[in-house]
Design a protein around this motif. Structure first.
Motif, PDB file in Angstrom:
ATOM      1  N   GLN A 164       0.839  -1.207   0.000  1.00 31.96           N
ATOM      2  CA  GLN A 164       0.000   0.000   0.000  1.00 31.96           C
ATOM      3  C   GLN A 164       0.876   1.260   0.000  1.00 31.96           C
ATOM      4  O   GLN A 164       0.568   2.245  -0.686  1.00 31.96           O
ATOM      5  N   PHE A 180      -7.181   3.902  -5.249  1.00 31.83           N
ATOM      6  CA  PHE A 180      -7.089   2.439  -5.355  1.00 31.83           C
ATOM      7  C   PHE A 180      -8.020   1.792  -4.326  1.00 31.83           C
ATOM      8  O   PHE A 180      -8.303   2.370  -3.281  1.00 31.83           O
ATOM      9  N   HIS A 215      -9.400  -2.459  -2.878  1.00 27.17           N
ATOM     10  CA  HIS A 215      -9.557  -3.904  -3.007  1.00 27.17           C
ATOM     11  C   HIS A 215      -8.327  -4.592  -3.582  1.00 27.17           C
ATOM     12  O   HIS A 215      -8.417  -5.388  -4.532  1.00 27.17           O
ATOM     13  N   LEU A 216      -7.185  -4.312  -2.988  1.00 22.08           N
ATOM     14  CA  LEU A 216      -5.952  -4.998  -3.376  1.00 22.08           C
ATOM     15  C   LEU A 216      -6.038  -6.483  -3.047  1.00 22.08           C
ATOM     16  O   LEU A 216      -6.465  -6.864  -1.942  1.00 22.08           O
ATOM     17  N   TYR A 222      -5.938  -4.686  -8.345  1.00 20.17           N
ATOM     18  CA  TYR A 222      -6.656  -3.642  -7.614  1.00 20.17           C
ATOM     19  C   TYR A 222      -7.593  -2.870  -8.524  1.00 20.17           C
ATOM     20  O   TYR A 222      -7.458  -2.881  -9.734  1.00 20.17           O
ATOM     21  N   ALA A 237     -11.922  -7.827  -0.825  1.00 22.72           N
ATOM     22  CA  ALA A 237     -11.456  -7.647  -2.206  1.00 22.72           C
ATOM     23  C   ALA A 237     -11.937  -8.803  -3.077  1.00 22.72           C
ATOM     24  O   ALA A 237     -12.398  -8.615  -4.207  1.00 22.72           O
TER      25      ALA A 237
END
Lengths: 153, 153, 153
Positions: A25, A87, A89-90, A106, C29
């Motif tokens: 992140q 960004f 939902h990695l 993502y 996610a």
């Protein structure tokens, strides 16, 4: 399209640690500071020397020099607006054979704020990155950008 | 604008842990619940007694009492809309000399949803905070809010 | 509306670890990849067999079969648009008596991108989930969706 329970369990097996989650992140936070400042060379430096980007339209830029040229050609579209990439939902997967290779998927939302403060939006995208750790530092080796399309109903 | 590799490596040296990343995110999640509920006193309580906010226009509010008065004066602009602050791209740096001082930079998007469900947007901002840990609890000591401006092209 | 310092300290006492923060974010996610792909069965599989969703309008769907039927009836509204759910400001609390029960509250913004790339927005929501860990895998047992309403001024 349904994953089996076994596949989901497998995904859970390669669980990302909190430290790696924070590291990835933070890497993107720094990378986006540069692209949003239109710091083209600084942005290119967050890729490997042979890094490549495959844009949503299919265009491929290979190597930092080609990336820099491509971004420079696109600069006029950002004249007079503040661009910000958001960004979410990695999904982070460490390569099973190489702990220094990390794949990340993502969501991206892009805002453009003009001088009066009016916000407009580019289409949403989903991005797949391959990151590598070199001398302890993450770099992007490959980025594939997908324009979000309506799903089949 | 390009950082040298040494500077980037230095930044990587002060790597944030997953635990601190989660703690800071949770602090903001709770702080934003309060500001978005227009819970002015509850929001002010997430600052130190001498905390200050420097707004994008340059206006400075020092101390909880001044903050509360300033927010109370601004309440009418939120009549009839649900405000939500969205954060992204946190960069968290622990002070090298004081582990209880944490500097955070982040992007902010603000939505206003009216009673019919129509969403509008305020301009985007980038915020720089100084947080301190007091009795094990994070508080904001200083917040500087920057309106996002078009970068030089 | 102001929490006492003791209440805040209590909240800080159940501090979420970085590993759990990353696990919960990754769970969402993956869950949102499925709902946004209109993979209804895959989405339902991220709930417990007896899982339930309480929608903002008060409608309650209990069990995967009812969820699947409800989503199938709603599919036409997503014809021709790419839907994406964006989350923010997660507050994660592990049940004091059962480490396999995790309550999560979060903000949601929903974008709809049409074939021309135009982005529109649904009203914003705040969601309260109860997650459970079964065979090492998180599942949603209950989801309560609140439409964000203007706060009293």
């Amino acid at each position: 399209m349904t994953e089996t329970v076994a596949e989901v369990a497998g995904a859970a097996g390669s669980r990302v640690t909190g430290d790696l989650y924070a590291e990835v992140q933070t890497f993107y936070a720094r990378q986006m500071r540069r692209v949003d400042a239109l710091d083209i060379e600084g942005f290119a430096d967050t890729f490997t020397e042979d890094g490549c980007v495959v844009h949503a339209g299919g265009q491929r830029q290979s190597g930092r020099a080609e990336m820099v040229a491509g971004m420079r050609a696109n600069l006029p579209r950002y004249r007079g607006v503040a661009v910000r990439h958001w960004f979410d939902h990695l999904i982070i997967d460490v390569d099973a054979d190489d702990p220094d290779t990390v794949r990340v998927s993502y969501y991206t939302l892009v805002t453009l704020t003009d001088a009066e403060g009016k916000v407009s939006f580019q289409p949403t995208f989903t991005v797949e990155d391959e990151l590598v750790r070199r001398d302890g530092r993450l770099l992007t080796r490959e980025r594939v950008i997908h324009r979000d399309e309506p799903a089949a109903v």
